[in-house]
Design a protein around this motif. Structure first.
Motif, PDB file in Angstrom:
ATOM      1  N   LEU A   1       6.623   7.672 -17.393  1.00 54.08           N
ATOM      2  CA  LEU A   1       5.382   7.369 -17.529  1.00 54.08           C
ATOM      3  C   LEU A   1       4.435   7.945 -16.235  1.00 54.08           C
ATOM      4  O   LEU A   1       3.400   8.671 -16.122  1.00 54.08           O
ATOM      5  N   MET A   2       4.901   7.629 -15.192  1.00 50.45           N
ATOM      6  CA  MET A   2       4.193   7.637 -13.819  1.00 50.45           C
ATOM      7  C   MET A   2       5.028   8.677 -13.041  1.00 50.45           C
ATOM      8  O   MET A   2       4.817   8.975 -11.713  1.00 50.45           O
TER       9      MET A   2
ATOM     10  N   GLN B   1       1.486   9.621  -5.740  1.00 53.20           N
ATOM     11  CA  GLN B   1       2.012  10.856  -5.409  1.00 53.20           C
ATOM     12  C   GLN B   1       3.021  11.294  -6.594  1.00 53.20           C
ATOM     13  O   GLN B   1       3.111  12.720  -7.012  1.00 53.20           O
ATOM     14  N   ALA B   2       4.037  10.596  -6.808  1.00 56.45           N
ATOM     15  CA  ALA B   2       4.821  10.968  -7.951  1.00 56.45           C
ATOM     16  C   ALA B   2       4.291  11.231  -9.334  1.00 56.45           C
ATOM     17  O   ALA B   2       4.904  12.003 -10.095  1.00 56.45           O
ATOM     18  N   ALA B   3       3.034  10.637  -9.585  1.00 61.28           N
ATOM     19  CA  ALA B   3       2.357  11.026 -10.849  1.00 61.28           C
ATOM     20  C   ALA B   3       1.400  11.885 -10.697  1.00 61.28           C
ATOM     21  O   ALA B   3       0.655  12.149 -11.650  1.00 61.28           O
ATOM     22  N   GLY B   4       1.524  12.807  -9.623  1.00 64.33           N
ATOM     23  CA  GLY B   4       0.740  13.830  -9.540  1.00 64.33           C
ATOM     24  C   GLY B   4      -0.761  13.767  -9.024  1.00 64.33           C
ATOM     25  O   GLY B   4      -1.711  14.528  -9.172  1.00 64.33           O
TER      26      GLY B   4
ATOM     27  N   ALA C   1       0.972  -1.378  -0.144  1.00 69.49           N
ATOM     28  CA  ALA C   1       0.015  -0.010  -0.035  1.00 69.49           C
ATOM     29  C   ALA C   1       0.930   1.166  -0.036  1.00 69.49           C
ATOM     30  O   ALA C   1       0.617   2.156  -0.657  1.00 69.49           O
ATOM     31  N   ALA C   2       2.084   1.121   0.926  1.00 65.49           N
ATOM     32  CA  ALA C   2       2.819   2.540   0.915  1.00 65.49           C
ATOM     33  C   ALA C   2       3.289   2.570  -0.315  1.00 65.49           C
ATOM     34  O   ALA C   2       3.593   4.056  -0.938  1.00 65.49           O
ATOM     35  N   GLY C   3       3.860   1.905  -0.971  1.00 66.57           N
ATOM     36  CA  GLY C   3       4.570   2.039  -2.394  1.00 66.57           C
ATOM     37  C   GLY C   3       3.721   2.274  -3.479  1.00 66.57           C
ATOM     38  O   GLY C   3       3.925   3.328  -4.191  1.00 66.57           O
ATOM     39  N   ALA C   4       2.327   1.685  -3.550  1.00 68.36           N
ATOM     40  CA  ALA C   4       1.229   2.262  -4.150  1.00 68.36           C
ATOM     41  C   ALA C   4       0.855   3.740  -4.219  1.00 68.36           C
ATOM     42  O   ALA C   4       0.935   4.379  -5.367  1.00 68.36           O
ATOM     43  N   ILE C   5       0.979   4.095  -2.743  1.00 67.75           N
ATOM     44  CA  ILE C   5       0.574   5.574  -2.701  1.00 67.75           C
ATOM     45  C   ILE C   5       1.564   6.508  -3.176  1.00 67.75           C
ATOM     46  O   ILE C   5       1.373   7.571  -3.539  1.00 67.75           O
TER      47      ILE C   5
END
Length: 468
Positions: free
Chosen positions: A342-343, A146-149, A138-142
C-alpha cells in the motif's frame, strides 16, 4: 523576555519566558512593574520585532528588540566587519541545528514613538540559540512518504545551516539549499526549474512561500503544505491541501487550512495518507464487485423471459437481492485489510478514474461467466422438470385408457357404470362405438323404471342423464 510577547502563544516565545523566569529568579532583571507601551511587529521587509516599555524608576523608556541576526545588525547600524563577524558566529551556531536570533536594546526619551524601528539608536546585545528538537518518529514518517512516492520539501525561515542540519537529521535531501535572496532574484520560470532538484529552501519570506506553492502547482504536482503562523496563511490557502497545526497554530492558519492536526506532528499526516489509500482501494473493489454481481442478476431476470422459459427471478426476488448486496458490499469491503504494498506504490494520477477500464473489463468478464453458469444450471433444471412432467402425463393417459377399457367390458355385459354426479341424480355411461348423435331411452326395470334417459354425445360413449 522584554522583546517577547506578553501573553506567549508560540513555543519559542514561551521558551523565552520560561527560561528567563527560571534563570533570573530573585534578581533585578525581572521587571513585573513595567508595562508595555508600544510594539513594533515583524514585517516582510524587516524580520525583527521591538517592544517599548514604561519603567517608573527610570528616566527613559527601554526598548527591546529581537529578530533575524542580519536584521538586528542593520538596526544597530554596524559596520561591515562587525556584521560579518556576527553573521559568521550565527552560522556556526545554526550548523548545530539551532534557531538563531539576534538581540538589541535602545532608549527612548520622547513622548511620541517613532514610526520605524530604524529611528532608534539600537546597540547589539548578543545572539540567542533555540533548540527545536525533531520528534523521534519524524524521520520514519518521512522515509515512509518517500517510499510511497511522496516528495517532502522543507521551506523554512531559518538559516541555511540550520535547515541543512535538520534536513540531514530527518532524511530530506539537502544537496542544494536555495535561499530567499535567490528566490527574490528569480522569475517564475527559474523557480519552476529550481524546485525540480531542490528539496530545502531557507530564509524564505511569507510571500516567497506562496510563489513556491504556485510553482509546484504549475508543474502538475498535488501540493500539501503545513504551517502554523499568520504569515503561512496565504500559502496554506493556495495549496491543494492546507494543513494547520492544531495546538500552536494561529486562528487564521486554522481557518484557511483544509485540515487541522490535533497533534502537531508529521506522523498523523502519513497515517491519513495510508488510510486514504486503503479507502480508495476498497472503493475500487466494491465497485468491481457491484458490476460483476449485477450482470448475472440482469441475465437471470431477462434471458428466461426472452427464451420463453419459466420466470427465474420475480420482482420480489430482485428487491431482496438488492437489499442483501448493498449492505454486504459496504460491510465487507469497508473492513478489507490494506495490501502489503500500500505505501510502496506511487500516487495515482489526478485524472485516473476510480474504476479503470481494465478493472471494468475484468469485472464485466467475471459477471458474464457467472451469468452463463447460472443460465446453464437453470436450463438443465428446466429440461429435467419438463421430462418429469411428460412422464407423469403418459402415466395418467395410460390409467385413463385402462379405465375406459373396463367400462367397455361392463357395457358389453349389459351393466352400465354408475358415475357419481354432483347435484341430483346419477349418470350412466355406455361406451358406444356408433355415431355421436342424441338418443333417448326408457329404463324398463330396476330402480329407474319409467325414467326417461336422455343421451348426449360424449367422445366414444354415451352419458345418460336420468330424469323423471
Amino acid at each position: 523576555m522584554l522583546a517577547s510577547e506578553v501573553d506567549a502563544f508560540d513555543p519559542m516565545e514561551r521558551a523565552f519566558h520560561e527560561t528567563g523566569n527560571r534563570c533570573l529568579a530573585n534578581t533585578e532583571h525581572l521587571h513585573a512593574d513595567w508595562s508595555l507601551l508600544h510594539e513594533y511587529s515583524l514585517s516582510p521587509g524587516l524580520p525583527a520585532m521591538a517592544h517599548g516599555w514604561d519603567a517608573p524608576q527610570l528616566d527613559h523608556r527601554p526598548v527591546a528588540c529581537k529578530g533575524a541576526p542580519e536584521a538586528v545588525c542593520a538596526l544597530c547600524h554596524l559596520d561591515a566587519a562587525h556584521t560579518a563577524a556576527i553573521l559568521s558566529r550565527a552560522a556556526q551556531i545554526a550548523s548545530g541545528g539551532l534557531r538563531v536570533l539576534g538581540v538589541a536594546k535602545a532608549r527612548h526619551y520622547g513622548v511620541d514613538w517613532p514610526a520605524r524601528q530604524h529611528d532608534f539608536d539600537f546597540s547589539f546585545v548578543g545572539l540567542v540559540g533555540l533548540v527545536d528538537p525533531v520528534r523521534p518518529d519524524a524521520a520514519g514518517a518521512i522515509a515512509e512518504c518517500q517510499a510511497a512516492g511522496i516528495r517532502v520539501v522543507m521551506i523554512t525561515g531559518d538559516y541555511p545551516s540550520t535547515a541543512h542540519a535538520i534536513a540531514a537529521e530527518v532524511g530530506i535531501g539537502a544537496g542544494r539549499i536555495v535561499t530567499g535572496d535567490e528566490l527574490a532574484a528569480w522569475d517564475d520560470a527559474q523557480i519552476r526549474g529550481a524546485i525540480a532538484t531542490t528539496d530545502v529552501f531557507a530564509r524564505v519570506r511569507p510571500e516567497q512561500k506562496l510563489r513556491l506553492i504556485e510553482a509546484f502547482k504549475a508543474r502538475g504536482n498535488v501540493v500539501a503544505m503545513t504551517g502554523d503562523g499568520v504569515n503561512d496563511a496565504p500559502a496554506l490557502k493556495a495549496a491543494h491541501i492546507g494543513i494547520a497545526m492544531g495546538r500552536r497554530g494561529t486562528e487564521l492558519a486554522r481557518e484557511v487550512a483544509a485540515l487541522v492536526l490535533l497533534r502537531d506532528d508529521f506522523a498523523p499526516i502519513v497515517a491519513s495518507i495510508r488510510l486514504g489509500r486503503r479507502i480508495y482501494d476498497n472503493l475500487g473493489q466494491a465497485i468491481s464487485y457491484t458490476v460483476a454481481v449485477h450482470i448475472p442478476m440482469v441475465a437471470a431476470a431477462m434471458i428466461p423471459v426472452i427464451l420463453g422459459w419459466p420466470v427465474m427471478l420475480a420482482p420480489l426476488h430482485i428487491v431482496f437481492l438488492e437489499l442483501i448486496i448493498n449492505p454486504v458490499c459496504s460491510l465487507v469491503f469497508e473492513n478489507e485489510p490494506e495490501r502489503r504494498d500500500l505505501m510502496k506504490r506511487p500516487p495515482h494520477r489526478t485524472q485516473k478514474a476510480l474504476l479503470s477500464k481494465a478493472a471494468f473489463v475484468r469485472s464485466a468478464a467475471a459477471g458474464v461467466v457467472l451469468a452463463l453458469i447460472v443460465l446453464a444450471v437453470y436450463a438443465a433444471t428446466v429440461a429435467t422438470r419438463h421430462d418429469v412432467m411428460l412422464s407423469s402425463n403418459l402415466r395418467l393417459s395410460r390409467a385413463r385408457r385402462r379405465q375406459r377399457s373396463a367400462n367397455f367390458r361392463g357395457a358389453r355385459d349389459g351393466y352400465p357404470k354408475h358415475v357419481p354426479r354432483r347435484g341430483h341424480g346419477k349418470q350412466l355411461h355406455w361406451p358406444c362405438p356408433g355415431p355421436d348423435r342424441e338418443r333417448s331411452a326408457l329404463a324398463h326395470d330396476g330402480p329407474h323404471a319409467g325414467t326417461t334417459l336422455f343421451t348426449r354425445p360424449f367422445t366414444r360413449g354415451l352419458r345418460v342423464q336420468m330424469t323423471k
